[in-house]
Design a protein around this motif. Structure first.
Motif, PDB file in Angstrom:
ATOM      1  N   ASP A 276      40.261 -13.493 115.406  1.00 53.82           N
ATOM      2  CA  ASP A 276      39.983 -14.262 114.196  1.00 53.82           C
ATOM      3  C   ASP A 276      39.517 -13.355 113.063  1.00 53.82           C
ATOM      4  OD1 ASP A 276      39.414 -16.939 112.829  1.00 53.82           O
ATOM      5  OD2 ASP A 276      37.437 -16.002 112.771  1.00 53.82           O
ATOM      6  N   ALA A 277      38.680 -12.365 113.397  1.00 54.88           N
ATOM      7  CA  ALA A 277      38.155 -11.453 112.368  1.00 54.88           C
ATOM      8  C   ALA A 277      39.272 -10.621 111.762  1.00 54.88           C
ATOM      9  CB  ALA A 277      37.085 -10.552 112.974  1.00 54.88           C
ATOM     10  N   ILE A 278      40.174 -10.113 112.579  1.00 52.40           N
ATOM     11  CA  ILE A 278      41.309  -9.342 112.063  1.00 52.40           C
ATOM     12  C   ILE A 278      42.225 -10.250 111.250  1.00 52.40           C
ATOM     13  CG2 ILE A 278      43.339  -7.982 112.727  1.00 52.40           C
ATOM     14  CD1 ILE A 278      41.738  -7.087 115.212  1.00 52.40           C
ATOM     15  N   GLY A 279      42.300 -11.523 111.649  1.00 55.07           N
ATOM     16  CA  GLY A 279      43.127 -12.478 110.923  1.00 55.07           C
ATOM     17  C   GLY A 279      42.647 -12.741 109.505  1.00 55.07           C
ATOM     18  N   ARG A 280      41.373 -12.437 109.222  1.00 51.96           N
ATOM     19  CA  ARG A 280      40.848 -12.626 107.860  1.00 51.96           C
ATOM     20  C   ARG A 280      41.190 -11.463 106.939  1.00 51.96           C
ATOM     21  NH1 ARG A 280      35.697 -12.333 107.923  1.00 51.96           N
ATOM     22  NH2 ARG A 280      35.186 -12.176 110.110  1.00 51.96           N
ATOM     23  N   GLY A 281      41.932 -10.485 107.471  1.00 56.10           N
ATOM     24  CA  GLY A 281      42.366  -9.363 106.648  1.00 56.10           C
ATOM     25  C   GLY A 281      42.354  -8.085 107.452  1.00 56.10           C
ATOM     26  N   PRO A 282      43.312  -7.187 107.228  1.00 56.42           N
ATOM     27  CA  PRO A 282      43.324  -5.911 107.943  1.00 56.42           C
ATOM     28  C   PRO A 282      41.985  -5.202 107.803  1.00 56.42           C
ATOM     29  CG  PRO A 282      45.350  -6.196 106.697  1.00 56.42           C
ATOM     30  CD  PRO A 282      44.434  -7.307 106.275  1.00 56.42           C
ATOM     31  N   CYS A 283      41.581  -4.499 108.846  1.00 60.13           N
ATOM     32  CA  CYS A 283      40.267  -3.874 108.833  1.00 60.13           C
ATOM     33  C   CYS A 283      40.256  -2.644 109.718  1.00 60.13           C
ATOM     34  CB  CYS A 283      39.190  -4.855 109.285  1.00 60.13           C
ATOM     35  SG  CYS A 283      39.449  -5.510 110.960  1.00 60.13           S
ATOM     36  N   THR A 284      39.333  -1.744 109.437  1.00 59.83           N
ATOM     37  CA  THR A 284      39.111  -0.594 110.295  1.00 59.83           C
ATOM     38  C   THR A 284      38.291  -1.024 111.511  1.00 59.83           C
ATOM     39  OG1 THR A 284      37.037   0.016 109.216  1.00 59.83           O
ATOM     40  CG2 THR A 284      39.085   0.899 108.262  1.00 59.83           C
ATOM     41  N   THR A 285      38.144  -0.118 112.457  1.00 59.92           N
ATOM     42  CA  THR A 285      37.333  -0.431 113.628  1.00 59.92           C
ATOM     43  C   THR A 285      35.886  -0.695 113.233  1.00 59.92           C
ATOM     44  OG1 THR A 285      38.768   0.910 115.054  1.00 59.92           O
ATOM     45  CG2 THR A 285      36.543   0.422 115.871  1.00 59.92           C
ATOM     46  N   GLY A 286      35.372   0.093 112.288  1.00 58.55           N
ATOM     47  CA  GLY A 286      34.005  -0.125 111.824  1.00 58.55           C
ATOM     48  C   GLY A 286      33.836  -1.473 111.163  1.00 58.55           C
ATOM     49  N   GLN A 287      34.797  -1.876 110.352  1.00 54.25           N
ATOM     50  CA  GLN A 287      34.724  -3.184 109.696  1.00 54.25           C
ATOM     51  C   GLN A 287      34.839  -4.309 110.711  1.00 54.25           C
ATOM     52  OE1 GLN A 287      38.004  -2.482 107.027  1.00 54.25           O
ATOM     53  NE2 GLN A 287      36.646  -2.055 105.283  1.00 54.25           N
ATOM     54  N   LEU A 288      35.678  -4.116 111.727  1.00 57.92           N
ATOM     55  CA  LEU A 288      35.795  -5.127 112.784  1.00 57.92           C
ATOM     56  C   LEU A 288      34.473  -5.261 113.532  1.00 57.92           C
ATOM     57  CD1 LEU A 288      37.422  -7.084 114.523  1.00 57.92           C
ATOM     58  CD2 LEU A 288      38.196  -5.125 115.892  1.00 57.92           C
TER      59      LEU A 288
END
Length: 354
Positions: A276-288
């Motif tokens: 779900d978190a990745i689905g809110r926008g592409p992200c780095t591992t740190g942002q995830l």
């Protein structure tokens, strides 16, 4: 009503943070959990938490019956639960003791209780290591039921709230930002009034500025939190973001219904939150890691398993990697073709990462 008095220097030093982190929200949630008002906003959430844990019945819950105990400035803002708990574990005994004394004093001033320690004298988290470890375990357990299931949506909302206030601050200045705070806040230069009724306190900022922090679970008597060991640190003031039943429903009930519940059962709650978190926008591992309130190794592991299942694609940009949903991952998250390929892909999610 709380009055906060600004000088021109205070206005120049006033800032807005996105969040105090998952531990900060957990601390505030423990007070909201024990309150009986605002049933339309928090009733469903309270029942869900009560069914999942003994957070309200644990003896340590007495410390949070009112939000008088300031563990916020003790730990500081922390991006992950682990970081916040470690800061609390390492906190100086004299700092914690002063906060306990301050909480007792506030209870005496703001309630009719003649014994400020009545109902709150659980353990000695300042000097007794066993009691402090018990508190840490209690907070971790409370977080799992009260905050973790909702954290991706909570964090997204808090970040959006901070972005809006920061934009006003940058374009129009601190006074415009203070004037634009939600109902319950009133800016009449040089005073920011918070709450209703008679004046219960006045805070002179004296050049320190003010740090505003959006919060989902801040529903208590308005108060500022001041660092006992740093006189120059700006006081912290939490700003509620839940202002309607719709807000509460969007943030605190969705994870227990519909596809989210199915995804949690299918993938596991942490992995479903990662998807779900990745689905809110592409992200780095740190942002995830920040979005799901986990350590970087945990976030990397979850992204790796989702990638192996074909739900996430990972690309490298310099020294960082970027995670994004694949069409299969988006279909699963959105509920499309839920009976076909996504189920086959999800069946591989439990396989170990090579």
């Amino acid at each position: 009503m709380l009055r906060i008095v600004f000088t021109p220097e205070d206005l120049a030093r006033t800032r807005v943070a996105a969040t105090w982190g998952p531990l900060g929200e957990t601390l505030l949630s423990l007070t909201t959990l024990q309150q009986t008002q605002e049933r339309a906003l928090f009733g469903t959430w309270r029942r869900t938490v009560d069914a999942a844990s003994a957070a309200r019945r644990h003896p340590a819950a007495a410390l949070f019956h009112e939000a008088y105990l300031d563990l916020f400035t003790v730990t500081g803002a922390a991006a992950t639960l682990e970081e916040g708990l470690e800061a609390l574990r390492a906190a100086r005994a004299d700092h914690l003791h002063s906060e306990l004394v301050g909480a007792a004093d506030a209870r005496l001033r703001y309630t009719r209780c003649t014994d400020p320690w009545a109902g709150t004298a659980w353990g000695d988290i300042a000097y007794d290591r066993e009691d402090r470890d018990t508190l840490l375990a209690y907070l971790a357990d409370a977080h799992r039921s009260a905050v973790e299931p909702y954290w991706p949506r909570i964090l997204s909302r808090l970040q959006a709230e901070q972005a809006g206030h920061a934009r006003t601050l940058a374009e129009h200045g601190a006074e415009a930002m203070l004037a634009g705070l939600p109902p319950g806040f009133r800016w009449r230069p040089p005073v920011l009034s918070v709450g209703q009724g008679a004046v219960t306190g006045t805070v002179e900022l004296r050049g320190r500025g003010l740090l505003l922090v959006p919060s989902v679970f801040c529903r208590t008597r308005p108060t500022t939190y001041t660092h006992e060991l740093d006189e120059q640190a700006p006081p912290v003031l939490f700003v509620p973001v839940i202002r309607s039943v719709a807000d509460a429903a969007a943030l605190l009930t969705t994870p227990e219904h519909g596809l989210d519940k199915a995804l949690a059962a299918l993938l596991g709650r942490t992995r479903a939150h990662a998807l779900d978190a990745i689905g809110r926008g592409p992200c780095t591992t740190g942002q995830l890691a920040e979005r799901i309130s986990a350590s970087a190794p945990t976030a990397s592991e979850q992204a790796g398993v989702l990638r192996q299942a074909g739900l996430v694609a990972t690309t490298r940009h310099g020294s960082a990697v970027m995670h994004a949903l694949t069409p299969l991952g988006r279909a699963l998250l959105d509920g499309r073709h839920f009976q076909a390929a996504p189920l086959q892909a999800a069946a591989r999610v439990g396989s170990p990462t090579p």
